[in-house]
Motif scaffolding. Structure first.
Motif, PDB file in Angstrom:
ATOM      1  N   SER A 176      12.044   4.828  17.257  1.00 45.58           N
ATOM      2  CA  SER A 176      12.642   4.134  18.544  1.00 45.58           C
ATOM      3  C   SER A 176      14.047   3.525  17.948  1.00 45.58           C
ATOM      4  CB  SER A 176      11.952   2.900  18.840  1.00 45.58           C
ATOM      5  OG  SER A 176      12.530   1.711  19.237  1.00 45.58           O
ATOM      6  N   PRO A 177      14.935   3.451  18.952  1.00 45.07           N
ATOM      7  CA  PRO A 177      16.452   2.838  18.689  1.00 45.07           C
ATOM      8  C   PRO A 177      16.173   1.492  17.878  1.00 45.07           C
ATOM      9  CG  PRO A 177      16.517   4.017  20.565  1.00 45.07           C
ATOM     10  CD  PRO A 177      15.122   4.026  20.230  1.00 45.07           C
ATOM     11  N   LEU A 178      15.103   0.671  18.479  1.00 38.14           N
ATOM     12  CA  LEU A 178      14.805  -0.553  17.704  1.00 38.14           C
ATOM     13  C   LEU A 178      14.501  -0.424  16.312  1.00 38.14           C
ATOM     14  CD1 LEU A 178      13.242  -2.547  20.650  1.00 38.14           C
ATOM     15  CD2 LEU A 178      15.484  -2.559  20.027  1.00 38.14           C
ATOM     16  N   SER A 179      14.365   0.753  15.772  1.00 38.42           N
ATOM     17  CA  SER A 179      13.876   0.778  14.155  1.00 38.42           C
ATOM     18  C   SER A 179      15.082   1.345  13.600  1.00 38.42           C
ATOM     19  CB  SER A 179      12.760   1.547  14.162  1.00 38.42           C
ATOM     20  OG  SER A 179      11.686   1.318  14.892  1.00 38.42           O
ATOM     21  N   TYR A 180      16.355   1.792  14.193  1.00 37.48           N
ATOM     22  CA  TYR A 180      17.361   2.475  13.543  1.00 37.48           C
ATOM     23  C   TYR A 180      17.887   1.444  12.446  1.00 37.48           C
ATOM     24  CZ  TYR A 180      17.812   5.917  17.248  1.00 37.48           C
ATOM     25  OH  TYR A 180      17.328   7.038  18.156  1.00 37.48           O
ATOM     26  N   ARG A 181      18.743   2.034  11.573  1.00 39.76           N
ATOM     27  CA  ARG A 181      19.348   1.159  10.568  1.00 39.76           C
ATOM     28  C   ARG A 181      20.176   0.305  11.130  1.00 39.76           C
ATOM     29  NH1 ARG A 181      22.461   4.490   5.842  1.00 39.76           N
ATOM     30  NH2 ARG A 181      22.657   2.873   4.339  1.00 39.76           N
ATOM     31  N   TRP A 182      21.036   0.646  12.008  1.00 41.76           N
ATOM     32  CA  TRP A 182      21.852  -0.392  12.642  1.00 41.76           C
ATOM     33  C   TRP A 182      21.613  -0.649  14.258  1.00 41.76           C
ATOM     34  CZ3 TRP A 182      25.808  -2.852  10.501  1.00 41.76           C
ATOM     35  CH2 TRP A 182      26.696  -3.363  11.173  1.00 41.76           C
ATOM     36  N   ASN A 183      21.508  -2.201  14.386  1.00 45.25           N
ATOM     37  CA  ASN A 183      21.207  -2.436  15.782  1.00 45.25           C
ATOM     38  C   ASN A 183      22.304  -2.002  16.624  1.00 45.25           C
ATOM     39  OD1 ASN A 183      20.701  -3.957  18.212  1.00 45.25           O
ATOM     40  ND2 ASN A 183      19.421  -5.570  16.964  1.00 45.25           N
ATOM     41  N   PHE A 184      22.152  -1.257  17.422  1.00 48.70           N
ATOM     42  CA  PHE A 184      23.374  -0.746  18.632  1.00 48.70           C
ATOM     43  C   PHE A 184      23.397  -1.893  19.663  1.00 48.70           C
ATOM     44  CE2 PHE A 184      22.347   4.119  17.751  1.00 48.70           C
ATOM     45  CZ  PHE A 184      22.814   4.083  16.496  1.00 48.70           C
ATOM     46  N   PHE A 185      22.416  -2.628  20.039  1.00 46.09           N
ATOM     47  CA  PHE A 185      22.225  -3.344  21.108  1.00 46.09           C
ATOM     48  C   PHE A 185      23.114  -4.745  20.579  1.00 46.09           C
ATOM     49  CE2 PHE A 185      18.679  -0.783  21.435  1.00 46.09           C
ATOM     50  CZ  PHE A 185      19.097   0.127  22.552  1.00 46.09           C
ATOM     51  N   HIS A 201      13.694   1.587  23.834  1.00 42.32           N
ATOM     52  CA  HIS A 201      13.237   2.672  22.944  1.00 42.32           C
ATOM     53  C   HIS A 201      13.420   3.984  23.468  1.00 42.32           C
ATOM     54  CE1 HIS A 201      10.299  -0.367  21.257  1.00 42.32           C
ATOM     55  NE2 HIS A 201      10.087  -0.817  22.212  1.00 42.32           N
ATOM     56  N   SER A 202      14.523   4.206  24.008  1.00 34.84           N
ATOM     57  CA  SER A 202      14.962   5.474  24.428  1.00 34.84           C
ATOM     58  C   SER A 202      16.057   6.261  23.485  1.00 34.84           C
ATOM     59  CB  SER A 202      15.540   5.465  25.986  1.00 34.84           C
ATOM     60  OG  SER A 202      15.834   6.648  26.073  1.00 34.84           O
ATOM     61  N   GLU A 216       4.293   2.066  16.726  1.00 35.43           N
ATOM     62  CA  GLU A 216       5.206   0.930  16.969  1.00 35.43           C
ATOM     63  C   GLU A 216       6.560   1.026  16.780  1.00 35.43           C
ATOM     64  OE1 GLU A 216       6.444  -2.956  18.279  1.00 35.43           O
ATOM     65  OE2 GLU A 216       4.510  -1.932  18.591  1.00 35.43           O
ATOM     66  N   TYR A 217       6.898   1.936  15.425  1.00 34.71           N
ATOM     67  CA  TYR A 217       8.417   1.995  15.502  1.00 34.71           C
ATOM     68  C   TYR A 217       9.125   3.082  15.786  1.00 34.71           C
ATOM     69  CZ  TYR A 217       7.233  -1.907  12.125  1.00 34.71           C
ATOM     70  OH  TYR A 217       6.812  -3.150  11.693  1.00 34.71           O
ATOM     71  N   MET A 218       8.362   4.112  16.854  1.00 40.24           N
ATOM     72  CA  MET A 218       8.903   5.369  17.236  1.00 40.24           C
ATOM     73  C   MET A 218       9.084   5.140  18.759  1.00 40.24           C
ATOM     74  SD  MET A 218       5.834   8.018  15.546  1.00 40.24           S
ATOM     75  CE  MET A 218       6.998   9.503  16.069  1.00 40.24           C
ATOM     76  N   GLU A 219       9.744   6.177  19.130  1.00 41.91           N
ATOM     77  CA  GLU A 219      10.259   6.197  20.560  1.00 41.91           C
ATOM     78  C   GLU A 219       9.166   6.171  21.422  1.00 41.91           C
ATOM     79  OE1 GLU A 219      13.144   8.785  23.520  1.00 41.91           O
ATOM     80  OE2 GLU A 219      12.571   9.607  21.653  1.00 41.91           O
ATOM     81  N   ARG A 220       9.402   5.493  22.532  1.00 47.19           N
ATOM     82  CA  ARG A 220       8.305   5.514  23.861  1.00 47.19           C
ATOM     83  C   ARG A 220       8.926   6.362  25.025  1.00 47.19           C
ATOM     84  NH1 ARG A 220       7.026  -0.863  22.768  1.00 47.19           N
ATOM     85  NH2 ARG A 220       6.584  -0.834  20.614  1.00 47.19           N
TER      86      ARG A 220
END
Length: 368
Positions: A344-353, A41-42, A333-337
């Motif tokens: 949050s990166p988990l909400s980005y358009r592209w899944n970096f992970f 979420h960073s 829930e969709y914001m950085e924590r």
């Protein structure tokens, strides 16, 4: 196609200086004087994962983001990440402890080429020399060859750009949340849409990146969140001020003449109870204007973006309605924590992970 370099400052030219390494190299990415954040979420960690994705997209398939206890053994090249808030100097949190010495000793022993992301490399040896007599400095500092460390730092190349592309994602600190593979990314923290329009989109892009806009085939443009959070409600007539900006935005993008343009929607406004870091404050406030007033600005802005994109044959990118709670607020829930203005990166358009389209956005695309 290689973009021609514009004559600007050193940082600008560095953006256009692609990473020069064989594609079969095993590359490690590590923090400089502190570990790379591991939480998904960073926002800080996401910038590193973005570069891992860009490296992968450009043919470097063996790239590892190192953890706290990882060594440099077996790697051919090393990339340092100073951190998203790096200010140009090493911050030891007031002392040179055993962990700092251990990290710099690894650098001292590494035989391969070294690079640093987005900044000039600080002189490690020189910095430590100024702290040798501090009582808090570890006795193990004697293990370090400070002159050798300075020489390694001098030979460490800075870079922003990876590979060659005529596609650019440009905007403020939010912009890389809309990234897609194949794009360069120019992230400009604190840059407002007002300032870009005042100075000229074409001129600002060329100044910040060194790219001639005539050589770009795609522009992903994401700005405006800062204006609606801090500035527009400070105007005598906020809606008129915003409409004037939108007219100017359309005219300038038309004049640039980039064939493929995509404008990203502004984010909806979160509940005002959210705690924000002081780095996101302006004039000692986390925002200006009520939630309702700012939300109305966001709605009008996004509707206007859709209209101008349809009119000019451009694309607009809306964020999923699922990001809103029942009160039409951007859900935490969709914001950085734990706190930030960013997604949050988990909400980005592209899944970096996982290096693929985020399922949240994939579902939206399927429904269109």
């Amino acid at each position: 196609m290689v973009l021609e370099v514009q004559e600007y400052d050193v940082k600008t030219v560095r953006f256009l200086d692609p990473l020069d390494l064989p594609k079969d190299y095993k590359i490690a990415i590590d923090g400089l004087e502190r570990n790379i954040p591991t939480k998904k979420h960073s926002h800080n960690a996401a910038w590193v994962w973005l570069y891992k994705n860009i490296l992968n997209s450009n043919g470097w398939n063996d790239v590892t983001i190192l953890g706290n206890h990882d060594t440099y053994e077996g790697y051919d090249a090393l990339i340092f990440y100073p951190g998203i808030g790096y200010g140009g100097g090493i911050n030891f949190f007031f002392w040179v402890g055993d962990n700092v010495v251990r990290g710099f000793f690894k650098i001292q022993k590494f035989p391969g080429p070294t690079f640093v992301m987005n900044h000039d490399m600080p002189m490690i040896g020189t910095t430590i020399k100024g702290r040798l007599h501090n009582k808090s400095t570890s006795s193990n500092v004697s293990q370090l060859d400070l002159d050798k460390l300075d020489q390694i730092c001098k030979n460490t190349k800075s870079f922003d750009c990876v590979g060659e592309s005529t596609k650019l994602c440009f905007g403020d600190s939010h912009c890389f949340s809309a990234y897609l593979p194949g794009y360069h990314v120019s992230r400009n923290d604190g840059l407002t849409l007002f300032a870009v329009l005042r100075d000229g989109i074409k001129e600002t892009i060329q100044e910040k990146t060194g790219f001639f806009t005539d050589d770009l085939t795609h522009l992903m443009f994401y700005m405006g969140n800062i204006d609606m959070r801090h500035h527009l409600m400070r105007q005598e007539d906020p809606h008129t001020a915003m409409k004037e900006m939108l007219v100017e935005l359309e005219e300038q993008l038309m004049d640039i003449g980039i064939p493929n343009i995509e404008i990203v929607h502004a984010l909806s406004i979160e509940n005002i109870s959210r705690k924000l870091p002081k780095t996101g404050y302006y004039k000692n406030t986390p925002y200006f204007g009520s939630w309702k007033e700012r939300s109305e600005l966001v709605d009008v802005f996004n509707q206007s973006v859709d209209t101008m994109c349809e009119k000019n044959g451009w694309k607009s990118f809306p964020w999923p309605v699922e990001f809103l709670n029942e009160d039409k607020e951007l859900d935490f829930e969709y914001m950085e924590r734990p706190k930030s203005v960013h997604l949050s990166p988990l909400s980005y358009r592209w899944n970096f992970f996982e290096n693929k389209l985020n399922l949240l956005h994939e579902e939206k695309i399927k429904s269109e």
